[in-house]
Design an enzyme around this catalytic site. Structure first.
Site, PDB file in Angstrom:
ATOM      1  CD  GLU A  52     -49.553  -0.554  60.857  1.00  0.00           C
ATOM      2  OE1 GLU A  52     -49.721   0.433  61.325  1.00  0.00           O
ATOM      3  OE2 GLU A  52     -48.236  -1.137  60.431  1.00  0.00           O
ATOM      4  CD  GLU A  72     -45.358  -3.719  56.484  1.00  0.00           C
ATOM      5  OE1 GLU A  72     -44.591  -2.893  57.419  1.00  0.00           O
ATOM      6  OE2 GLU A  72     -46.534  -3.335  56.129  1.00  0.00           O
TER       7      GLU A  72
END
Ligand code: G3I
Length: 378
Positions: free
Chosen positions: A165, A270
């Site tokens: 991220e 995820e």
């Protein structure tokens, strides 16, 4: 965990009307002994995230379920910097060692998550004596962290989410402590270091909202640049925290194609599907997002109505259809947790809700969504 053949046929017939009863029966029999990982063994690995609770309690039922259904594992929390390395000279190896040993025992693909992230880090990582740490000191901290952590599990952890991220939606690099103190070169330094320590580990960049074309293009651009300059990167992880009406399948597909064309493998890292009402028409996995609880935003505290189960199953089915279509580009599809009760989605972005984002229910039973995914291989 076993499910009667009749029960399976009924559920399969409801969720996938075209599936013949005979096929369903044969699959039910196969699934008594095996799991999703076996159905998908010629396509891609099927993974799940292992929670701290499961590792702390050595939850045998959950571990047995994971071993039966999945061929890859991710550590939901125990390998994050703040958990495994809470202070400069303190390491907490108990859960990481247990996690890795479980994966080795079952010959699984073992993911390390994650080396460089702005969240779940020790409070003082970017500080020294009350002010911002210098670039050299932060680089030294990063190097020590990677050498010790990757080194301990060298040859055991199959792949690392080296950086997590680092991109801020349409705004380019996220202005985190890593960026502000080291600059964007932080990424390549981390990839080089990880490769130096374990030359065989696959090294990934992992992020959410990669269906967003601008965000995906930003990532593809630095991937192409890394490949050109010999920075060791092998894959992009698309987190895929999905909702019922986002992301668009076409956008996800475009990103899968983009990353494959940039020369890396795609990992779906995820996956979950949020079925609860949204507070705003935006989707994010940005961990700092929070909204206040309201009953209207928590419509099914006692169980999901059958009609919604079917809708969820359809959504999972269309996602897995896409992944199967691009099985030549995708190495792994991992759900972010196994059973609904353990999902982070029960408390994000609104605390205290009852959510249903995964393939197993609160009793660890296979859901209609599971059977829809299984039926694609029927
Ligand atoms: O460490 C404390 C522990 O000491 C305490 O006993 C416990 C009690 O509540 O809290 C513990 O910390 C929690 C941690 O999970 C471990 O259980 C944090 O409060 C909680 O915020 C944290 O949430 C995790 C979240 O990342 C934090 O960023 C979620 O479980 C985890 O699913 C989530 O995973 C992230 C991925 O790593 C990256 N992509 C997005 C994804 C979802 O946010």
């Amino acid at each position: 965990m076993s499910l009667s053949r009749r029960d399976f046929c009924l559920r399969a017939a409801v969720s996938v009307p075209l599936l013949s009863l005979l096929k369903a029966r044969a699959m039910a029999q196969a699934l008594q002994e095996t799991g999703l990982k076996d159905l998908y063994k010629h396509d891609f690995l099927i993974g799940t995230a292992v929670s701290n609770r499961t590792l702390q309690q050595k939850d045998e039922a959950m571990l047995a379920l994971i071993a039966k259904e999945f061929s890859a594992i991710s550590p939901e929390n125990c390998l994050k910097w703040g958990e495994v390395h809470p202070d400069t000279d303190r390491w907490q190896w108990e859960l990481p060692d247990r996690y890795v040993q479980f994966g080795l025992d079952h010959k699984m693909f073992i993911l390390g998550h994650t080396l460089v992230w702005h969240s779940q880090i020790p409070r003082n990582l970017f500080m020294e004596a009350g002010s911002a740490v210098s670039r050299d000191i932060l680089l030294k901290r990063l190097e020590d962290h990677i050498r010790t952590l990757v080194g301990r599990f060298k040859g055991k952890i199959t792949a690392w989410d080296v950086v997590n991220e680092a991109v801020d939606e349409d705004k380019g690099w996220r202005k985190s402590g890593w960026f502000n103190i080291i600059g964007p070169e932080c990424l390549e330094k981390a990839f080089h270091l990880a490769h130096e320590v374990d030359g065989k580990a696959q090294l990934l960049y992992n992020d959410y909202n990669l269906h967003n074309p601008k965000k995906a293009e930003f990532v593809a651009e630095f991937v192409r640049d890394f490949k050109k300059r010999g920075v060791p990167i092998h894959g992009v992880g698309m987190q895929c925290h999905e909702g019922m009406d986002y992301s668009k399948i076409e956008e996800l597909e475009a990103s899968i194609l983009l990353f494959a064309k940039a020369g890396v493998r795609v990992h779906i890292t995820e996956l979950d599907v949020d079925i609860l009402p949204r507070k705003e028409q935006t989707s994010t996995a940005e961990v700092s997002t929070r909204y206040e609880y309201a009953d209207t935003l928590n419509p099914w505290p006692k169980g999901l109505p059958e009609e919604m189960e079917k809708k969820l199953a359809k959504r999972y089915e269309e996602l897995f259809r896409l992944f199967l279509k691009h099985r030549d580009k995708i190495d792994r599809v991992t759900t972010w947790g196994t059973s609904d009760d353990e999902s982070w989605k029960n408390s994000f972005p609104i605390p205290g809700r009852t959510n249903y984002p995964l393939l197993f229910d609160r009793q660890k039973q296979r859901k209609a969504a599971y059977y829809a995914v299984a039926a694609l291989k029927g």
